[in-house]
Design a protein around this motif. Structure first.
Motif, PDB file in Angstrom:
ATOM      1  N   LEU A  23      -1.206   3.926  -4.658  1.00 14.21           N
ATOM      2  CA  LEU A  23      -2.199   3.506  -3.665  1.00 14.21           C
ATOM      3  C   LEU A  23      -2.434   4.563  -2.596  1.00 14.21           C
ATOM      4  CD1 LEU A  23      -1.223  -0.028  -4.173  1.00 14.21           C
ATOM      5  CD2 LEU A  23      -3.583   0.494  -3.592  1.00 14.21           C
TER       6      LEU A  23
ATOM      7  N   TYR B  64     -14.509  -9.404  -1.107  1.00 11.22           N
ATOM      8  CA  TYR B  64     -14.750  -9.576   0.321  1.00 11.22           C
ATOM      9  C   TYR B  64     -16.133  -9.067   0.716  1.00 11.22           C
ATOM     10  CZ  TYR B  64     -10.339 -11.622   0.854  1.00 11.22           C
ATOM     11  OH  TYR B  64      -9.334 -12.524   0.711  1.00 11.22           O
TER      12      TYR B  64
ATOM     13  N   TYR C 257       0.834  -1.210   0.000  1.00 11.59           N
ATOM     14  CA  TYR C 257       0.000   0.000   0.000  1.00 11.59           C
ATOM     15  C   TYR C 257       0.865   1.256   0.000  1.00 11.59           C
ATOM     16  CZ  TYR C 257      -3.803  -3.050   1.656  1.00 11.59           C
ATOM     17  OH  TYR C 257      -4.745  -4.039   1.800  1.00 11.59           O
TER      18      TYR C 257
ATOM     19  N   ASN D 147      -5.954 -11.712  -8.580  1.00 14.87           N
ATOM     20  CA  ASN D 147      -5.916 -12.828  -7.629  1.00 14.87           C
ATOM     21  C   ASN D 147      -6.639 -12.537  -6.329  1.00 14.87           C
ATOM     22  OD1 ASN D 147      -4.552 -14.535  -9.247  1.00 14.87           O
ATOM     23  ND2 ASN D 147      -2.531 -14.066  -8.414  1.00 14.87           N
TER      24      ASN D 147
ATOM     25  N   MET E  87      -4.900   6.803  -4.235  1.00 10.83           N
ATOM     26  CA  MET E  87      -6.108   6.161  -4.756  1.00 10.83           C
ATOM     27  C   MET E  87      -7.325   6.641  -3.955  1.00 10.83           C
ATOM     28  SD  MET E  87      -6.745   2.068  -5.021  1.00 10.83           S
ATOM     29  CE  MET E  87      -5.822   1.848  -6.535  1.00 10.83           C
TER      30      MET E  87
ATOM     31  N   ILE F 228     -10.725   1.939  -3.435  1.00 16.17           N
ATOM     32  CA  ILE F 228     -10.364   0.847  -2.514  1.00 16.17           C
ATOM     33  C   ILE F 228     -11.616   0.051  -2.166  1.00 16.17           C
ATOM     34  CG2 ILE F 228      -9.314   0.283  -0.276  1.00 16.17           C
ATOM     35  CD1 ILE F 228      -7.709   2.815  -0.416  1.00 16.17           C
TER      36      ILE F 228
HETATM   37  C1  HEC Z   1      -5.677 -13.752  -1.197  1.00 18.25           C
HETATM   38  C2  HEC Z   1      -4.807 -12.621  -0.978  1.00 18.25           C
HETATM   39  C3  HEC Z   1      -5.432 -11.283  -0.758  1.00 18.25           C
HETATM   40  C4  HEC Z   1      -6.266 -10.908   0.266  1.00 18.25           C
HETATM   41  C5  HEC Z   1      -6.759 -11.749   1.407  1.00 18.25           C
HETATM   42  C6  HEC Z   1      -6.561  -9.521   0.047  1.00 18.25           C
HETATM   43  N1  HEC Z   1      -5.926  -9.070  -1.074  1.00 18.25           N
HETATM   44 FE1  HEC Z   1      -5.935  -7.178  -1.764  1.00 18.25          FE
HETATM   45  N2  HEC Z   1      -4.802  -7.745  -3.339  1.00 18.25           N
HETATM   46  C7  HEC Z   1      -4.301  -9.000  -3.552  1.00 18.25           C
HETATM   47  C8  HEC Z   1      -3.613  -9.040  -4.814  1.00 18.25           C
HETATM   48  C9  HEC Z   1      -2.890 -10.241  -5.420  1.00 18.25           C
HETATM   49  C10 HEC Z   1      -3.730  -7.744  -5.380  1.00 18.25           C
HETATM   50  C11 HEC Z   1      -3.182  -7.254  -6.723  1.00 18.25           C
HETATM   51  C12 HEC Z   1      -4.265  -7.353  -7.756  1.00 18.25           C
HETATM   52  C13 HEC Z   1      -3.712  -6.931  -9.083  1.00 18.25           C
HETATM   53  O1  HEC Z   1      -3.098  -7.763  -9.746  1.00 18.25           O
HETATM   54  O2  HEC Z   1      -3.892  -5.762  -9.421  1.00 18.25           O
HETATM   55  C14 HEC Z   1      -4.458  -6.945  -4.403  1.00 18.25           C
HETATM   56  C15 HEC Z   1      -4.741  -5.609  -4.560  1.00 18.25           C
HETATM   57  C16 HEC Z   1      -5.326  -4.827  -3.617  1.00 18.25           C
HETATM   58  C17 HEC Z   1      -5.466  -3.382  -3.711  1.00 18.25           C
HETATM   59  C18 HEC Z   1      -4.980  -2.518  -4.863  1.00 18.25           C
HETATM   60  C19 HEC Z   1      -5.959  -2.562  -5.988  1.00 18.25           C
HETATM   61  C20 HEC Z   1      -5.455  -1.809  -7.175  1.00 18.25           C
HETATM   62  O3  HEC Z   1      -6.299  -1.228  -7.859  1.00 18.25           O
HETATM   63  O4  HEC Z   1      -4.253  -1.834  -7.448  1.00 18.25           O
HETATM   64  C21 HEC Z   1      -6.106  -2.965  -2.590  1.00 18.25           C
HETATM   65  C22 HEC Z   1      -6.483  -1.548  -2.224  1.00 18.25           C
HETATM   66  C23 HEC Z   1      -6.379  -4.152  -1.782  1.00 18.25           C
HETATM   67  N3  HEC Z   1      -5.883  -5.241  -2.435  1.00 18.25           N
HETATM   68  C24 HEC Z   1      -7.032  -4.128  -0.576  1.00 18.25           C
HETATM   69  C25 HEC Z   1      -7.358  -5.292   0.125  1.00 18.25           C
HETATM   70  C26 HEC Z   1      -8.159  -5.290   1.316  1.00 18.25           C
HETATM   71  C27 HEC Z   1      -8.721  -4.051   1.994  1.00 18.25           C
HETATM   72  C28 HEC Z   1      -8.277  -6.595   1.715  1.00 18.25           C
HETATM   73  C29 HEC Z   1      -9.063  -7.141   2.895  1.00 18.25           C
HETATM   74  C30 HEC Z   1     -10.459  -6.880   2.880  1.00 18.25           C
HETATM   75  C31 HEC Z   1      -7.530  -7.403   0.773  1.00 18.25           C
HETATM   76  N4  HEC Z   1      -7.005  -6.575  -0.171  1.00 18.25           N
HETATM   77  C32 HEC Z   1      -7.395  -8.774   0.862  1.00 18.25           C
HETATM   78  C33 HEC Z   1      -4.431 -10.084  -2.718  1.00 18.25           C
HETATM   79  C34 HEC Z   1      -5.221 -10.111  -1.594  1.00 18.25           C
END
Ligand code: HEC
Length: 217
Positions: free
Chosen positions: A154, A176, A149, A172, A157, A162
């Motif tokens: 980010l 939620y 982050y 991936n 952003m 978000i």
């Molecule tokens: C299973 C693993 C995993 C979990 C659990 C997870 N994330 Fe992520 N998150 C990722 C991955 C991998 C990316 C990158 C996605 C991509 O390729 O742009 C990401 C990207 C993001 C981004 C950036 C999005 C963007 O536009 O670049 C944010 C903000 C984020 N997650 C918030 C959260 C929040 C808040 C939670 C909990 C509610 C959460 N994530 C739970 C794996 C996870």
């Protein structure tokens, strides 16, 4: 002799299982070892299965159509922010762009951020790490693409974007939406902002009462 008996028994069972009951439909209920009359309970109850039929309703369907005007209970009565405030619910302005900041009905205070921390630790930290640096436990098991982050993209952003990622997921990252209520989602966002702030703190941000603990003046 014994082998002959065994072989005969085996062949008989084999023949019965191959020919005997194949394709036969039972017309009686199966023998019940614990019958309902002797062991009254809820083992046998009249019920409809999804998309099944019903003799009771005129249209013959067990699934009933919703009465006109019904909405999911989570959305609350008409006029509630959950129905009218797109910033709160989808993170978008009325023109479809991502909304900046927190919606008016959300009060960001310490308890709210702490609630966000609790939810974050459960649902986000496994991938994004306790510090939000993308070094969660899943990294050790091969999930390498979780972003930190703590980069400008980010940091800048909009909160609404978000929220959109929490609701719909991204690549991936799954959605939620089924795990976090609308309020939980905003609490998590507040905590993500807190994590970001924590990495860019300066001595000036340390409250006066705590400066001496850090050897600051
Ligand atoms: C299973 C693993 C995993 C979990 C659990 C997870 N994330 Fe992520 N998150 C990722 C991955 C991998 C990316 C990158 C996605 C991509 O390729 O742009 C990401 C990207 C993001 C981004 C950036 C999005 C963007 O536009 O670049 C944010 C903000 C984020 N997650 C918030 C959260 C929040 C808040 C939670 C909990 C509610 C959460 N994530 C739970 C794996 C996870």
């Amino acid at each position: 002799m014994r082998n002959l008996y065994l072989a005969t028994a085996f062949i008989v069972v084999l023949l019965i299982s191959m020919l005997g009951l194949r394709g036969t439909k039972f017309t009686h209920p199966p023998i019940d070892v614990f019958p309902e009359w002797a062991f009254p309970g809820m083992k046998q109850q009249p019920k409809y299965k999804a998309q099944g039929t019903s003799k009771f309703f005129a249209d013959g369907r067990a699934d009933r159509p919703q009465p006109a005007g019904v909405v999911a209970a989570d959305f609350g009565p008409l006029g509630e922010p959950l129905r009218t405030d797109t910033h709160l619910v989808s993170g978008k302005n009325s023109d479809g762009s991502f909304a900046q900041g927190f919606p008016a009905s959300i009060n960001v205070d310490l308890t709210f951020v702490q609630h966000g921390m609790e939810r974050y630790t459960i649902y986000c930290a496994p991938c994004h790490g306790a510090l939000g640096d993308g070094n969660g436990i899943t990294k050790q098991y091969g999930m390498g693409a979780t972003p930190t982050y703590h980069d400008d993209r980010l940091r800048n952003m909009p909160e609404g974007e978000i929220l959109n990622t929490i609701i719909h997921g991204k690549a991936n990252m799954l959605s939620y939406a089924d795990k976090l209520t609308v309020e939980d989602r905003w609490a998590v966002i507040a905590y993500v902002r807190a994590l970001q702030r924590a990495q860019t703190g300066t001595p000036a941000d340390v409250p006066l009462a705590h400066k001496s603990e850090l050897g600051l003046k």
